[in-house]
Design a protein around this motif. Structure first.
Motif, PDB file in Angstrom:
ATOM      1  N   ILE A 177       0.971  -1.100   0.038  1.00  0.00           N
ATOM      2  CA  ILE A 177      -0.042  -0.034   0.037  1.00  0.00           C
ATOM      3  C   ILE A 177       1.032   1.176  -0.151  1.00  0.00           C
ATOM      4  O   ILE A 177       1.944   1.612   0.976  1.00  0.00           O
ATOM      5  CB  ILE A 177      -0.931  -0.104   1.309  1.00  0.00           C
ATOM      6  N   ILE A 180      -3.303   0.944  -3.990  1.00  0.00           N
ATOM      7  CA  ILE A 180      -2.574  -0.201  -4.245  1.00  0.00           C
ATOM      8  C   ILE A 180      -2.453   0.106  -5.655  1.00  0.00           C
ATOM      9  O   ILE A 180      -3.809  -0.099  -6.470  1.00  0.00           O
ATOM     10  CB  ILE A 180      -3.355  -1.471  -3.869  1.00  0.00           C
ATOM     11  N   THR A 209       0.785  -3.584  -8.912  1.00  0.00           N
ATOM     12  CA  THR A 209       0.930  -4.446  -7.800  1.00  0.00           C
ATOM     13  C   THR A 209      -0.313  -5.488  -8.061  1.00  0.00           C
ATOM     14  O   THR A 209       0.063  -6.645  -7.661  1.00  0.00           O
ATOM     15  CB  THR A 209       0.600  -3.845  -6.464  1.00  0.00           C
ATOM     16  N   ASN A 255       7.574   1.045  -1.164  1.00  0.00           N
ATOM     17  CA  ASN A 255       6.241   1.037  -1.613  1.00  0.00           C
ATOM     18  C   ASN A 255       5.591   1.928  -2.382  1.00  0.00           C
ATOM     19  O   ASN A 255       4.894   1.551  -3.341  1.00  0.00           O
ATOM     20  CB  ASN A 255       5.344   0.897  -0.201  1.00  0.00           C
ATOM     21  N   ASP A 312       6.494   0.806  -6.065  1.00  0.00           N
ATOM     22  CA  ASP A 312       6.077  -0.514  -6.514  1.00  0.00           C
ATOM     23  C   ASP A 312       6.967  -1.615  -6.471  1.00  0.00           C
ATOM     24  O   ASP A 312       7.361  -2.557  -7.164  1.00  0.00           O
ATOM     25  CB  ASP A 312       5.264  -0.539  -7.756  1.00  0.00           C
TER      26      ASP A 312
END
Length: 263
Positions: free
Chosen positions: A15, A21, A25, A249, A252
């Motif tokens: 996340i 998201i 992903t 994050n 990605d």
């Protein structure tokens, strides 16, 4: 050999910082399934805030919630209790935590809801919800998936340092870097416990498990898995403990790694 089970944390791992998201992903985890491997979402989140995650993943798969205490079927949105804190232990742990950290607020997550004492200050998923304020005899009357303690006068690492000796032998305690918060689960319950149970049920050895995470509550899972990856934005203890460090994050990083693993 390619991993046959992919286990990943959610917040701070797949996340992004803006709470989303990415499509990239989701597509990367579809590759995992297409290759015949399992993927399991493993999170400290309670099931009551998992509906949006289930929708993102097309209501496929299973999520392990509350750091290993509960299983959440993302297709049927049903919850199964796996490892709960008994009421007597819950009350004893809260008493010990209050003695170690005067002024700390206490909240309890149950398989089907949550409640708190008058001192607990809600953030994150509870900000815009009605959090029941109850007396101790009600708060500790039922088995719990998690015991939460929050005190804004401490950083998470400092609060954990106080909680660990106080709760030793009663519950397993960790943090996920939510402001001024520690989280406790039943002894023996962790993200690693349930991932190991799922792997065993499918005849998958730990060497064929890969795990992704970012915070101390991910450490049991990361140190158990055959291959462990910390996102670049991870807590220092996680960066030091994992097999490799991947992209953040927000970049990605997990998707990028899985794309190479499952082309």
């Amino acid at each position: 050999m390619k991993p046959r089970l992919v286990a990943t944390d959610l917040d701070g791992t797949i996340i992004r910082g803006d709470g989303t998201i990415s499509e990239r992903t989701v597509a990367a985890f579809a590759r995992v399934e297409a290759a015949g491997a399992l993927f399991v979402l493993v999170t400290g989140r309670p099931p009551r805030v998992m509906r949006s995650i289930a929708e993102v993943f097309g209501h496929r798969g299973t999520a392990i919630c509350a750091n290993g205490a509960l299983s959440y079927d993302m297709k049927t949105e049903t919850v199964e209790a796996l490892h709960l804190i008994p009421p007597a232990t819950l009350a004893a742990a809260a008493t010990a935590l209050r003695a170690a950290v005067p002024g700390i607020g206490i909240a309890v997550e149950y398989p089907d809801g949550h409640a708190a004492d008058p001192l607990y200050q809600a953030l994150n998923w509870d900000v815009n919800q009605t959090l029941r304020r109850v007396t101790d005899d009600v708060l500790f009357a039922l088995p719990a998936s998690k015991l939460l303690g929050r005190h804004f006068g401490y950083g998470c690492d400092d609060l954990l340092a106080l909680a660990l000796p106080a709760l030793d032998g009663l519950v397993s305690v960790t943090h996920s870097n939510s402001r001024g918060l520690v989280e406790a689960s039943a002894i023996g319950a962790s993200k690693a416990t349930v991932v190991a149970e799922i792997a065993a049920a499918h005849g998958i050895s730990r060497e064929l498990v890969i795990a992704f995470g970012d915070m101390p509550n991910d450490l049991p899972m990361l140190t158990w898995a055959g291959t462990s990856c910390a996102v670049a934005n991870a807590h220092p203890s996680v960066l030091a403990a994992t097999t490799r460090v991947i992209g953040s994050n927000d970049d990605d990083g997990v998707a990028e790694y899985l794309e190479k693993l499952y082309p």
